[in-house]
Design an enzyme around this catalytic site. Structure first.
Site, short mmCIF file in Angstrom:
data_model
loop_
_atom_site.label_atom_id
_atom_site.label_comp_id
_atom_site.label_asym_id
_atom_site.label_seq_id
_atom_site.Cartn_x
_atom_site.Cartn_y
_atom_site.Cartn_z
N GLY A 12 0.79 -1.24 0.00
CA GLY A 12 0.00 0.00 0.00
C GLY A 12 0.81 1.28 0.00
O GLY A 12 0.32 2.32 0.42
N SER A 13 2.06 1.24 -0.51
CA SER A 13 2.82 2.49 -0.52
C SER A 13 2.25 3.48 -1.53
O SER A 13 2.33 4.70 -1.33
CB SER A 13 4.31 2.22 -0.80
OG SER A 13 4.53 1.84 -2.13
N ASN A 14 1.65 3.00 -2.62
CA ASN A 14 1.00 3.92 -3.56
C ASN A 14 -0.28 4.50 -2.96
O ASN A 14 -0.59 5.67 -3.19
CB ASN A 14 0.72 3.23 -4.89
CG ASN A 14 1.95 3.22 -5.79
OD1 ASN A 14 2.36 4.27 -6.29
ND2 ASN A 14 2.55 2.06 -5.97
N MET A 90 -3.37 -7.13 -7.21
CA MET A 90 -2.77 -8.20 -7.98
C MET A 90 -3.80 -9.21 -8.48
O MET A 90 -3.65 -10.42 -8.26
CB MET A 90 -1.67 -8.88 -7.15
CG MET A 90 -0.52 -7.94 -6.84
SD MET A 90 0.05 -6.99 -8.27
CE MET A 90 1.80 -6.91 -7.95
N ARG A 91 -4.84 -8.69 -9.11
CA ARG A 91 -5.84 -9.56 -9.73
C ARG A 91 -6.23 -8.98 -11.07
O ARG A 91 -6.26 -7.76 -11.23
CB ARG A 91 -7.11 -9.60 -8.87
CG ARG A 91 -7.25 -10.79 -7.95
CD ARG A 91 -8.61 -10.74 -7.28
NE ARG A 91 -9.66 -11.24 -8.16
CZ ARG A 91 -10.08 -12.50 -8.18
NH1 ARG A 91 -9.57 -13.38 -7.37
NH2 ARG A 91 -11.02 -12.87 -9.03
N ILE A 93 -8.74 -7.75 -13.74
CA ILE A 93 -10.07 -7.15 -13.66
C ILE A 93 -10.94 -7.74 -14.78
O ILE A 93 -10.52 -7.77 -15.93
CB ILE A 93 -9.95 -5.63 -13.87
CG1 ILE A 93 -9.11 -4.99 -12.76
CG2 ILE A 93 -11.31 -4.97 -13.95
CD1 ILE A 93 -9.75 -5.05 -11.41
N ASN A 107 -4.52 2.21 -13.42
CA ASN A 107 -3.57 1.30 -12.80
C ASN A 107 -2.18 1.92 -12.85
O ASN A 107 -1.86 2.66 -13.77
CB ASN A 107 -3.58 -0.03 -13.58
CG ASN A 107 -2.60 -1.05 -13.02
OD1 ASN A 107 -2.50 -1.25 -11.81
ND2 ASN A 107 -1.86 -1.72 -13.90
N HIS A 109 1.78 0.71 -13.01
CA HIS A 109 2.55 -0.49 -13.31
C HIS A 109 4.05 -0.14 -13.35
O HIS A 109 4.43 0.88 -13.92
CB HIS A 109 2.11 -1.06 -14.67
CG HIS A 109 2.83 -2.33 -15.02
ND1 HIS A 109 2.51 -3.55 -14.45
CD2 HIS A 109 3.88 -2.55 -15.85
CE1 HIS A 109 3.32 -4.48 -14.93
NE2 HIS A 109 4.17 -3.90 -15.77
C1 GAR Z 1 3.89 -1.26 -7.21
O1 GAR Z 1 5.23 -1.27 -7.63
C2 GAR Z 1 2.95 -1.36 -8.39
O2 GAR Z 1 3.42 -0.66 -9.51
C3 GAR Z 1 2.97 -2.84 -8.65
O3 GAR Z 1 2.94 -3.42 -7.38
C4 GAR Z 1 3.55 -2.54 -6.45
C5 GAR Z 1 2.59 -2.28 -5.33
O4 GAR Z 1 3.21 -1.59 -4.29
N1 GAR Z 1 1.87 -3.25 -9.46
C6 GAR Z 1 1.95 -4.20 -10.38
O5 GAR Z 1 2.95 -4.82 -10.61
C7 GAR Z 1 0.65 -4.43 -11.14
N2 GAR Z 1 0.90 -5.23 -12.30
P1 GAR Z 1 2.38 -0.89 -3.16
O6 GAR Z 1 1.39 -1.93 -2.61
O7 GAR Z 1 3.39 -0.49 -2.14
O8 GAR Z 1 1.66 0.29 -3.76
#
Ligand code: GAR
Length: 189
Positions: A12-14, A90-91, A93, A107, A109
């Protein structure tokens, strides 16, 4: 002011970057709900700490994608969110969710799409020996990381990088880019 639902699966850092951008006045938006498909996702704690409603929608064994998606749509609608942000969700849609929020799902990525879609994008980049990678914020469509691109940020791949060091460098840009794109979308409304 846009009302967003943030879908998460893990750290959940984003999500935190969005929470911070709102708190600091860089983003005019309201997180209506955080939905996780994993009950143990640390992202849920971040939401609770910020006073944001949370919901866990866990896939049941053998459950069809449409049924799962319907439950997610219900959670989002219940909180009257109009935009959906996938932040480490990570699913894949499915159509039910896509058609409930057409061109309203975005999203983030960790690669410069269309290079390295899917899982472990940073490891894919290292394996290919690219010298530049980065992150992409894009609209979600029916493919895997294929929808129209809203914004990208590039970072160098340095000699001696491993998955962790490259991921960290990319993450700094994700945390900047995602709130900036949301603010742009909010301004356009
Ligand atoms: C992030 O790096 C995001 O870009 C990636 O997962 C991480 C989630 O980090 N997403 C994917 O790879 C989607 N295909 P977070 O939970 O700290 O935000």
């Amino acid at each position: 002011m846009i009302r967003i639902a943030v879908l998460v699966s893990g750290r959940g850092s984003n999500l935190q970057a969005i929470i911070d951008a709102i708190a600091e006045g860089r983003l005019q938006a309201k997180i209506a709900v955080v939905v996780s498909n994993r009950p143990a996702a640390p992202a849920l704690e971040r939401a609770k700490k910020a006073g944001i409603p949370t919901m866990v929608v866990e896939a049941r064994g053998g459950e069809a994608r449409d049924t799962f998606d319907t439950r997610v749509v219900e959670a989002i609608r219940e909180h009257r969110a109009e935009w959906v942000v996938l932040a480490g969700f990570m699913r894949i849609i499915g159509n039910v969710l896509l058609s409930a929020f057409p061109m309203r799902i975005i999203n983030v990525h960790p690669s410069l799409l269309p290079a390295f879609p899917g899982l472990n994008a940073q490891a894919q980049a290292l394996r290919h020996g690219v010298k530049v990678s980065g992150c992409t914020v894009h609209y979600v469509d029916g493919g895997t990381d294929t929808g129209p691109i809203l914004a990208q940020a590039a970072v160098p791949v340095l000699e001696g990088d491993d998955e962790q060091s490259l991921s960290n460098r990319i993450l700094v840009e994700e945390h900047r880019l995602l709130p900036a794109v949301l603010q742009k979308l909010s301004n356009e409304r």
